[in-house]
Every structure is written in C-alpha cells, then in structure tokens.
Scaffold this active site. Structure first.
Site, PDB file in Angstrom:
ATOM      1  N   GLU A 298      24.916  14.963  14.191  1.00 30.45           N
ATOM      2  CA  GLU A 298      25.187  14.841  12.758  1.00 30.45           C
ATOM      3  C   GLU A 298      24.127  15.532  11.900  1.00 30.45           C
ATOM      4  O   GLU A 298      24.374  15.871  10.741  1.00 30.45           O
ATOM      5  CB  GLU A 298      25.300  13.366  12.353  1.00 30.45           C
ATOM      6  CG  GLU A 298      23.991  12.582  12.320  1.00 30.45           C
ATOM      7  CD  GLU A 298      23.596  12.007  13.671  1.00 30.45           C
ATOM      8  OE1 GLU A 298      22.696  11.155  13.702  1.00 30.45           O
ATOM      9  OE2 GLU A 298      24.190  12.403  14.693  1.00 30.45           O
TER      10      GLU A 298
ATOM     11  N   SER B 243      14.236   3.377  17.215  1.00 29.13           N
ATOM     12  CA  SER B 243      13.236   2.327  17.363  1.00 29.13           C
ATOM     13  C   SER B 243      13.781   1.299  18.345  1.00 29.13           C
ATOM     14  O   SER B 243      14.974   1.287  18.665  1.00 29.13           O
ATOM     15  CB  SER B 243      12.944   1.675  16.011  1.00 29.13           C
ATOM     16  OG  SER B 243      14.038   0.905  15.574  1.00 29.13           O
TER      17      SER B 243
ATOM     18  N   THR C 161      21.141  17.779  21.244  1.00 29.80           N
ATOM     19  CA  THR C 161      21.480  16.365  21.416  1.00 29.80           C
ATOM     20  C   THR C 161      20.173  15.577  21.420  1.00 29.80           C
ATOM     21  O   THR C 161      19.259  15.899  22.184  1.00 29.80           O
ATOM     22  CB  THR C 161      22.243  16.143  22.734  1.00 29.80           C
ATOM     23  OG1 THR C 161      23.431  16.954  22.735  1.00 29.80           O
ATOM     24  CG2 THR C 161      22.629  14.684  22.910  1.00 29.80           C
TER      25      THR C 161
ATOM     26  N   HIS D 164      12.096   8.095   6.569  1.00 34.56           N
ATOM     27  CA  HIS D 164      10.785   8.523   7.052  1.00 34.56           C
ATOM     28  C   HIS D 164      10.323   9.817   6.378  1.00 34.56           C
ATOM     29  O   HIS D 164       9.367  10.445   6.820  1.00 34.56           O
ATOM     30  CB  HIS D 164      10.819   8.685   8.573  1.00 34.56           C
ATOM     31  CG  HIS D 164      10.953   7.387   9.285  1.00 34.56           C
ATOM     32  ND1 HIS D 164      12.139   6.690   9.336  1.00 34.56           N
ATOM     33  CD2 HIS D 164      10.047   6.624   9.945  1.00 34.56           C
ATOM     34  CE1 HIS D 164      11.962   5.566  10.015  1.00 34.56           C
ATOM     35  NE2 HIS D 164      10.705   5.504  10.385  1.00 34.56           N
TER      36      HIS D 164
END
Length: 332
Positions: A306, A174, A169, A44
C-alpha cells in the site's frame, strides 16, 4: 489541511536550526521526517516530531554525537550510537549492514545507546530497494503489560522484515496490536480502532484509542505470542549490542533513550540468480492474491504494497496533516 513535501521539510528544518542543529544534520533529519510523512506513516513522521523536539530540548538526544564502532567480527559489528539522532543513526547502521552483506552475504550491526529511530520500516525499505532482505528491530521503554499482567514491563519492540520483490513486500509491526503512534492517529481522527487494541480500566477489551493511551494497557499482538516475541527480541538486541534492555531503559533512564537495536541485511543474489528470485517471489504473490475473497469489495493485501499508492497520492495531491499537529509544529 494539505502541505507540500517542501513545505513540510522546511517546517522541520526551521525548528531544528532554531535548536542550533548543524545545517547538514538538520537538512538530513528534516528530509527523513518529511519522507516518512509523505509515505503515509504520519504516526512516526509529522505526528512524532514534537515529541522528538521535546527529547532534543531535554538533552536525551545529542545531535552532534558520532556513532562509534566498538567490535568487528567479520559479518557482525557492534556499535555505540552515543545517543545521536535516531533516524540518521539507523540509516547509517543499515547502510553498514548492507556493506557487510556485500562482502559476506549477510551483515549484522548491533547498536547500543541509541535513540528512537522513528519509522523502522524506512530501514528495511532501504535494504530492499538495493536488492537485499532487510531485517531490523529495536527495544524500547516498557509501555506494554506482559501477558497476564496489567503493569507495563515489556516494550512494543517493533520488528521490520522487507523483501526485494516488485513492489517491495514489508512487514513493519510493533509487538502490540497498534503502536502508540497509531492510537494517536485514530484518536485525532475521532475513530475507534478496527479491532480491540487494549483493555479498559475494568479489564475489558476495548477499541477506544484514548482509553488505551491513558491507562497504557495496550494489547500484545496475538495475545501471549506478541508478549513472548517482545521478550525474546529484547533479549537478542540486549545481548548482541551489549546494551540496555527494556528493564534497564525503564528503570535507569528518565525517558525512552539509550535503547538497543539490530540491523540485518542479506544479499539474496549471492544465493539465487535474479530471474529465479523474481519468478519465485511473483509466484508467491500471485498464489496469495488469487485466493477467493471473503468480501468481494475488499482486496487481499500483501504487506507494504500500500505504501507505493500512498506515496503517489501524497505526491500528486499534497500531504494531509492534522490541523492540531501542524499548529504544534508552527509553535515550536
């Protein structure tokens, strides 16, 4: 190949200015595309940029449009995006939701007539960085079959929930097993999907991203559950914004524009003191990550954690860009 953040932003800025986008608008838009890519969300960011320019050239995006507030009801506001640039508008709407939450404890902005916001997680993260819970979602053009069908009639309608923990967090997902952007990322890398992501032409589950991109039979996450969640998210966004539904966007527009979006911010510190908040969040995270591993070599993951490492790696070593994608951008 690898590029620096400044090289990437400069490439985006050059293309935007070549379309006569105002300097300040081009700079802010290029910054957001580059930050998304630097954060590791290539699908994106850099990969999506040529598609963004295509819609700009087609007139779907109106770069000098100014979003307008339509209705104000205390903690809830309704806005019309006027088809302005999607990522800049979304950032502004989450900023407004945060302002409302500062006054009321919670703020909700419902936006109609919007364009694709690129990385939805950017806006949840934006809220969480300031100590707020951030929740947002968007509808889309119909790109996924509802459960039990093979014709696209529902959107992937990504949902973001971000929590101001340390580190942040965040779920950014999607309603399909994989976004179309992630299908592209895996196809360009020559990889199968790690799990089934859709159906092949014979109606069998498949991990081949190229097959799913072509036939559009993408799999809802959780099968019927993702299908159902997609439908209700579309309904809420449509009603609160008085905007277009997936059906209207699909049937009335030539492409994906004029979508409806929701931005929610909650000021946690109005409900709980900071030390208690942090302790409760840490206990949740510790309880999860100390579970016995199914595989000693695979760490237990918390959603969004991550991104801190990805961002650090890209800043240290440069941002990896697919050669074919970079060539497309250079040719724009």
């Amino acid at each position: 190949m690898k590029v620096t953040f400044e090289e990437l932003k400069g490439a985006f800025y050059r293309v935007l200015r070549s379309r006569n986008i105002a300097e300040d608008t081009a700079d802010k838009c290029a910054e957001m595309f580059a930050r998304t890519t630097e954060s590791g969300v290539y699908s994106h960011g850099v990969n999506r940029f040529p598609r963004f320019i295509q819609q700009l050239d087609n007139g779907d995006i109106i770069p000098d449009a100014k979003p307008q507030r339509v209705t104000s009801l205390g903690a809830i506001e309704q806005w019309d995006a006027q088809r302005a640039i999607g990522n800049l508008t979304a950032k502004k709407m989450m900023d407004r939701a945060i302002e409302l939450a500062s006054d009321h404890g919670i703020g909700l902005v419902a936006l109609r007539n919007a364009n694709h916001w690129m990385r939805g997680g950017s806006y949840g993260w934006q809220a969480a960085e300031k100590g707020y819970i951030g929740i947002c979602w968007t509808n889309s053009i119909a790109v996924m079959p509802p459960w039990g069908a093979k014709e696209c009639r529902i959107g992937t309608n990504p949902l973001i929930v971000a929590i101001p923990s340390t580190p942040i967090t965040m779920v950014d997902m999607s309603m399909s097993m994989f976004s179309y952007g992630m299908l592209e990322v895996n196809r360009l890398a020559g990889r199968e999907l790690p799990v089934d992501g859709g159906f092949d032409d014979n109606g069998q589950l498949t991990k081949e991203p190229g097959v799913i991109e072509k036939n559009r039979r993408i799999l809802p996450m959780g099968y019927w559950k993702g299908s159902g969640l997609s439908i209700v998210l579309d309904m809420i966004a449509t009603l609160l914004s008085n905007g277009s539904s997936v059906a209207e966007v699909t049937q009335e527009n030539s492409d994906e524009y004029g979508v409806s979006q929701i931005f929610i911010a909650i000021e946690v510190d109005k409900l709980i003191d900071g030390a208690t908040r942090d302790a409760k969040l840490q206990r949740i995270m510790d309880f999860i990550t100390t579970a016995e591993r199914a595989d000693d070599n695979v760490a237990i993951r918390l959603p969004g954690h991550e991104f801190t490492k990805l961002l650090d790696d890209n800043r240290r070593h440069g941002i990896t860009i697919d050669d074919s994608v970079w060539a497309k951008i250079q040719a724009l």
